[in-house]
Scaffold this motif. Structure first.
Motif, PDB file in Angstrom:
ATOM      1  N   ASP A  34       0.655  -1.281  -0.292  1.00 13.86           N
ATOM      2  CA  ASP A  34       0.190   0.176   0.034  1.00 13.86           C
ATOM      3  C   ASP A  34       0.893   1.172  -0.132  1.00 13.86           C
ATOM      4  N   PHE A  35       0.492   2.289  -0.841  1.00 10.96           N
ATOM      5  CA  PHE A  35       0.908   3.639  -0.350  1.00 10.96           C
ATOM      6  C   PHE A  35      -0.148   4.531   0.000  1.00 10.96           C
ATOM      7  N   GLY A  36      -0.136   4.475   1.418  1.00 11.12           N
ATOM      8  CA  GLY A  36      -1.189   5.388   2.004  1.00 11.12           C
ATOM      9  C   GLY A  36      -2.375   4.489   1.820  1.00 11.12           C
ATOM     10  N   ASP A  37      -3.425   5.331   1.297  1.00 15.98           N
ATOM     11  CA  ASP A  37      -4.795   4.470   1.024  1.00 15.98           C
ATOM     12  C   ASP A  37      -4.826   3.747  -0.284  1.00 15.98           C
ATOM     13  N   VAL A  38      -3.707   3.875  -0.923  1.00 16.77           N
ATOM     14  CA  VAL A  38      -3.921   3.267  -2.451  1.00 16.77           C
ATOM     15  C   VAL A  38      -3.022   1.887  -2.284  1.00 16.77           C
ATOM     16  N   LYS A  39      -3.840   0.933  -2.739  1.00 11.19           N
ATOM     17  CA  LYS A  39      -3.446  -0.518  -2.623  1.00 11.19           C
ATOM     18  C   LYS A  39      -2.834  -0.735  -4.156  1.00 11.19           C
ATOM     19  N   VAL A  40      -1.681  -0.836  -4.039  1.00 11.05           N
ATOM     20  CA  VAL A  40      -0.836  -0.949  -5.316  1.00 11.05           C
ATOM     21  C   VAL A  40      -0.579  -2.450  -5.903  1.00 11.05           C
ATOM     22  N   LEU A  41      -0.589  -3.238  -4.859  1.00 10.80           N
ATOM     23  CA  LEU A  41      -0.155  -4.640  -5.052  1.00 10.80           C
ATOM     24  C   LEU A  41      -1.033  -5.552  -3.986  1.00 10.80           C
ATOM     25  N   LYS A  42      -2.023  -6.125  -4.688  1.00  3.53           N
ATOM     26  CA  LYS A  42      -2.883  -6.829  -3.902  1.00  3.53           C
ATOM     27  C   LYS A  42      -2.827  -8.361  -4.055  1.00  3.53           C
ATOM     28  N   GLY A  43      -1.754  -8.900  -3.430  1.00  2.00           N
ATOM     29  CA  GLY A  43      -1.498 -10.387  -3.520  1.00  2.00           C
ATOM     30  C   GLY A  43      -1.029 -10.867  -4.920  1.00  2.00           C
TER      31      GLY A  43
END
Lengths: 283, 227
Positions: free
Chosen positions: A12-21
């Protein structure tokens, strides 16, 4: 287990989920291309692999050695981190050559610094063995001279690989973008990484200069190098890859051979992505 | 007015000016680099301490700072200058010089710190990352990659400060330090003649001319590459 096994990367970068598994496997000598629209997490994945970012969760095993696991509480020391990074090479979109050094110095800088560390250690060892100062100095100087020559020779042969022998004493500002990127590739290779990563290696180049860089990458494939390539060049990905992953919104949506991905895409997002890209190429 | 006598006095004064100039640079350049790193530190208390110091020093007159430093031993700690000089094993006269040099070095290191900070921050993140992926240590990245690029970028603003420093040395007269300006002022009063001021101006002019040439040379020297 695969040569490089990435399991369940989350970032995550703050609220942004950049990689999700994200799960990725690369076999030895294989070329993996990562495609996807901007913001899909391709570059972040590559930066996590190169220890420029730390995943919030997940693990990474290379050649049977666990390099990263979020289950382990202990943070790596700087030295451990550096050692782990050296398993990978990274070629940047914007080259990031060192402007104050010549082409050949760009390539030899890091190996020379490593050599200096080694020499310091060797000196200490000899001291422990009770070797006298002058004797020690002679032996170290001999060793240093031989190793320095090796580093230089290696750099020149790498420059030959990327076809820039005649530019060895030029400064990066005197080179074209394509030439800069070829130097950057040689620089990354000089440390003999197990896996070489490319982060959109041709995105910063004029269209007529991408060919020379892609040709160099292709020649590396013929030397059975393990490579991970984040790219927007679909034709190239199709041509050079053994496996292709398509990423969208931080997940791997489809994984397969180039034929499966480009000729028989199953996922609707991938189909849409490929049609927009090919439209652009036709336009 | 005896010209050779006057020029002799002025030359002596210029020697003192040079001494203050040199010592200020020798201390303030490295100290400025250290402060610039402090101002970028991830350790918040250190960062704000350094930023606070830079704010105070840059916001108040150098002449005030010189006087302030010279008053600190007595008003701060009740120590007479005579005793302090005895303790340090120097003449009262040298003690005055130490006060001036401390104030100058501190003042200039704060200006240099801001110049260096700007230079360091203008280096792209990619340079650090390239060093990292090549397995370099933090200090190797700084000294082998970043520092030289910073020096190239800050040469012009640093040369500005250095030239200002030459003229600022005249402020040392506030403590009676016999620098070029103080000597000239004395001679003007003594002979009721403005000429010593003109001679002094010539000293400053020529010296700054030499410095400009030197910095021009250095800038050409590092212009062998572009970003």
């Amino acid at each position: 287990m695969a040569y490089l096994q990435i399991t369940d990367f989350y970032k995550d970068f703050g609220d942004v989920k950049v990689l999700k598994g994200v799960n990725v496997q690369v076999e030895k000598g294989e070329v993996l291309s990562i495609i996807g629209s901007s913001g899909s997490g391709k570059t972040t994945l590559l930066r996590c692999i190169n220890f420029l970012e730390t995943p919030d969760k997940g693990s990474m095993v290379l050649d049977g050695q666990e390099l990263f696991s979020s289950d382990i509480e202990k943070k790596d020391t700087d030295a451990e981190l550096r050692e782990k990074r050296l398993n990978f090479g990274l070629v940047f979109q914007s080259f990031n050559l060192f402007p104050q050094y010549t082409v050949v110095k760009n390539i030899t800088l890091a190996p020379t610094l490593q050599l200096n560390d080694k020499i310091r250690q060797k000196n200490l060892e000899l001291k422990k063995q009770g070797v006298k100062f002058f004797e020690r100095r002679t032996r170290i100087n001999e060793y240093k001279a031989i190793k320095k020559q090796e580093i230089e020779k290696e750099a020149l042969s790498l420059l030959e690989t990327v076809g820039l022998t005649d530019k060895k004493d030029a400064y990066p500002c005197e080179l074209s973008g394509g030439q800069c990127q070829r130097v950057a590739i040689a620089r990354a290779l000089a440390l003999k990484p197990k896996v070489l990563c490319f982060d959109e290696p041709t995105s910063a180049l004029d269209p007529e200069l991408t060919g020379e860089v892609l040709r160099v990458i292709k020649s590396l494939k013929n030397q059975d190098r393990t490579m991970i390539i984040v790219t927007h060049e679909m034709g190239f990905a199709k041509n050079v890859s053994d496996k292709v992953v398509f990423m969208s919104e931080g997940e791997i949506v489809e994984y397969g051979t180039p034929e499966q991905i480009f000729t028989n895409p199953k996922n609707p997002t991938l189909k849409h992505f490929l049609s927009t890209v090919s439209n652009k190429e036709e336009a | 007015m005896n010209l050779s006598l006057v020029l002799g006095e002025l030359t002596k004064g210029f020697g003192k000016t040079l001494l203050l100039f040199a010592i200020t640079l020798i201390v303030a350049l490295p100290l400025g680099l250290i402060l610039s790193l402090g101002a970028r530190s991830k350790f918040k208390p250190l960062k704000y301490l350094v930023k606070g110091l830079i704010w105070v020093v840059r916001s108040t007159p150098l002449m005030l700072q010189v006087l302030f430093v010279s008053f600190v031993p007595f008003y701060g700690f009740g120590i007479l200058n005579k005793d302090l000089a005895g303790f340090l094993g120097v003449e009262i006269y040298s003690l005055t010089f130490i006060f001036i040099a401390v104030a100058f070095a501190l003042n200039y290191s704060c200006y240099f710190a801001e110049i260096f900070r700007g230079g360091i921050e203008s280096i792209s993140k990619g340079q650090y990352e390239a060093g990292k992926v090549l397995g370099m240590t933090k200090s190797q990245i700084f000294f082998k990659i970043i520092l030289f690029q910073v020096i190239k970028k800050v040469l012009a603003p640093v040369s500005n400060e250095v030239i200002t420093l030459v003229k600022d040395t005249a402020l040392a007269s506030v403590l009676g330090f016999e620098d070029l300006f103080t000597v000239a002022k004395g001679l003007v009063n003594q002979y009721v003649n403005l000429a010593p001021f003109l001679y002094a101006a010539l000293f400053y002019l020529v010296f700054n001319g030499v410095l400009s040439l030197l910095f021009g040379y250095l800038e050409r020297k590092v212009s062998y590459y572009k970003e």
